[in-house]
Write a protein that holds these residues in place. Structure first.
Motif, PDB file in Angstrom:
ATOM      1  N   GLN B  22       0.830  -1.197   0.000  1.00  2.05           N
ATOM      2  CA  GLN B  22       0.000   0.000   0.000  1.00  2.05           C
ATOM      3  C   GLN B  22       0.869   1.253   0.000  1.00  2.05           C
ATOM      4  OE1 GLN B  22      -2.639  -0.102   3.367  1.00  2.05           O
ATOM      5  NE2 GLN B  22      -3.475  -2.105   2.837  1.00  2.05           N
ATOM      6  N   CYS B  23       0.386   2.271  -0.684  1.00  7.04           N
ATOM      7  CA  CYS B  23       1.065   3.567  -0.734  1.00  7.04           C
ATOM      8  C   CYS B  23       0.046   4.655  -0.446  1.00  7.04           C
ATOM      9  CB  CYS B  23       1.702   3.768  -2.107  1.00  7.04           C
ATOM     10  SG  CYS B  23       2.546   5.346  -2.301  1.00  7.04           S
ATOM     11  N   GLN B  24       0.324   5.449   0.587  1.00  7.88           N
ATOM     12  CA  GLN B  24      -0.586   6.514   1.014  1.00  7.88           C
ATOM     13  C   GLN B  24       0.148   7.849   0.959  1.00  7.88           C
ATOM     14  OE1 GLN B  24      -4.014   6.102   2.418  1.00  7.88           O
ATOM     15  NE2 GLN B  24      -3.960   8.282   1.930  1.00  7.88           N
ATOM     16  N   VAL B  25      -0.505   8.867   0.379  1.00  3.42           N
ATOM     17  CA  VAL B  25       0.090  10.197   0.263  1.00  3.42           C
ATOM     18  C   VAL B  25      -0.731  11.183   1.084  1.00  3.42           C
ATOM     19  CG1 VAL B  25       0.964  11.908  -1.369  1.00  3.42           C
ATOM     20  CG2 VAL B  25       0.611   9.557  -2.105  1.00  3.42           C
ATOM     21  N   ASP B  26      -0.077  12.192   1.608  1.00  3.12           N
ATOM     22  CA  ASP B  26      -0.769  13.139   2.484  1.00  3.12           C
ATOM     23  C   ASP B  26      -1.452  14.272   1.722  1.00  3.12           C
ATOM     24  OD1 ASP B  26       1.839  15.438   3.648  1.00  3.12           O
ATOM     25  OD2 ASP B  26       1.459  14.565   1.678  1.00  3.12           O
ATOM     26  N   SER B  27      -1.411  14.232   0.405  1.00  2.58           N
ATOM     27  CA  SER B  27      -2.083  15.240  -0.408  1.00  2.58           C
ATOM     28  C   SER B  27      -2.547  14.593  -1.703  1.00  2.58           C
ATOM     29  CB  SER B  27      -1.151  16.415  -0.693  1.00  2.58           C
ATOM     30  OG  SER B  27       0.010  15.963  -1.355  1.00  2.58           O
ATOM     31  N   GLN B  28      -3.454  15.242  -2.382  1.00  2.64           N
ATOM     32  CA  GLN B  28      -3.958  14.680  -3.635  1.00  2.64           C
ATOM     33  C   GLN B  28      -2.949  14.877  -4.758  1.00  2.64           C
ATOM     34  OE1 GLN B  28      -7.826  16.504  -4.219  1.00  2.64           O
ATOM     35  NE2 GLN B  28      -8.819  14.986  -2.924  1.00  2.64           N
ATOM     36  N   VAL B  29      -2.664  13.829  -5.471  1.00  2.00           N
ATOM     37  CA  VAL B  29      -1.710  13.872  -6.563  1.00  2.00           C
ATOM     38  C   VAL B  29      -2.279  13.130  -7.765  1.00  2.00           C
ATOM     39  CG1 VAL B  29       0.343  14.082  -5.119  1.00  2.00           C
ATOM     40  CG2 VAL B  29      -0.511  11.819  -5.711  1.00  2.00           C
ATOM     41  N   THR B  30      -1.955  13.620  -8.928  1.00  2.00           N
ATOM     42  CA  THR B  30      -2.433  12.968 -10.144  1.00  2.00           C
ATOM     43  C   THR B  30      -1.548  11.786 -10.525  1.00  2.00           C
ATOM     44  OG1 THR B  30      -3.352  15.041 -10.949  1.00  2.00           O
ATOM     45  CG2 THR B  30      -2.982  13.313 -12.574  1.00  2.00           C
ATOM     46  N   MET B  31      -0.253  12.038 -10.571  1.00  2.00           N
ATOM     47  CA  MET B  31       0.656  11.022 -11.082  1.00  2.00           C
ATOM     48  C   MET B  31       1.322  10.263  -9.937  1.00  2.00           C
ATOM     49  SD  MET B  31       2.331  12.963 -14.362  1.00  2.00           S
ATOM     50  CE  MET B  31       2.884  11.450 -15.113  1.00  2.00           C
ATOM     51  N   MET B  32       1.239   8.953 -10.030  1.00  2.00           N
ATOM     52  CA  MET B  32       1.850   8.072  -9.053  1.00  2.00           C
ATOM     53  C   MET B  32       2.618   7.000  -9.823  1.00  2.00           C
ATOM     54  SD  MET B  32      -0.340   6.611  -5.864  1.00  2.00           S
ATOM     55  CE  MET B  32      -0.022   7.452  -4.358  1.00  2.00           C
TER      56      MET B  32
END
Lengths: 112, 114
Positions: B22-32
């Motif tokens: 799992q990968c969780q980001v603290d802000s909304q991002v388009t490209m992962m």
């Protein structure tokens, strides 16, 4: 097909010396050139980056030199410290996809 | 800069099983992005995972082996399926800051397959 070539593979420098790592790229469709520092067991951390319309960028002890015509860029670490001992990766970002192409990495050891 | 967390941080798995990272980001991002880093090697891109579209895989990586989900702008999973010892690597997710083109990396998941 390696599009970003990095050298040297390993580097040993005395404390206070200058560490120099070089990269060359083969494709002109790159628009951003970051350097990452990675310590064992950690993810790569952005160190410094440059765009192709700039020939040099300096942040503290770290400097990128960029030669667009030669398709080469390099990282200079001034006054190298033992805490700088890590693996360094150069990369180039494809302008149309955002993908990063990484160099092979350079393991730097700074001796006290 | 974005703060990225990954789970698990490490795991030891048996041959033939599957693991979901799992990968969780603290802000909304388009490209992962998902990368693999084999021991002592550089980073190799596995796939690009943009929200709302199917993941796009690099040469040498296929969806059956590395299925990816991207249900929203802050989360993604990578599954390593039917594992073999050759899959032993560090798996990293990264996100791009669209305003600066900078990619930030998670801490990685260290996978060992026995």
């Amino acid at each position: 097909q390696q599009q970003v070539k990095q050298s040297p593979q390993s580097l040993i420098v005395q404390k206070g010396g200058i560490s120099i790592i070089n990269c060359a790229y083969e494709n002109t469709a790159f628009d951003y050139f970051p350097w990452y520092q990675q310590f064992p067991g950690k993810g790569p951390a952005l160190l410094i980056a440059i765009r192709p319309d700039v020939s040099e960028k300096k942040e503290g002890r770290f400097t990128i030199s960029f030669n667009k015509s030669a398709k080469q860029f390099s990282l200079h670490i001034m006054d190298s410290q033992p805490g700088d001992s890590a693996t360094y990766f150069c990369a180039a970002r494809r302008s149309n996809t955002g993908k990063l192409i990484f160099g092979q990495g350079t393991t730097l050891q700074v001796k006290p | 800069s974005a703060v990225i967390s990954q789970k698990p941080s490490r795991d030891i798995c048996q041959r033939g099983t599957s693991l979901t990272i799992q990968c969780q980001v603290d802000s909304q991002v388009t490209m992962m992005f998902w990368y693999r880093q084999q021991p002592g090697q550089s980073l190799t891109l596995i796939a690009t995972a943009n929200q709302g579209s199917e993941a796009t895989y690099e040469s040498g990586f296929v969806i059956d082996k590395f299925p990816i989900s991207r249900p929203n702008l802050t989360f993604s999973t990578l599954t390593v399926s039917n594992m073999s010892p050759e899959d032993s690597s560090i798996y990293l997710c990264s996100v791009e800051d669209g305003g600066t083109d900078t990619q930030y990396f998670g801490p990685g998941t260290r996978l060992t397959v026995l």
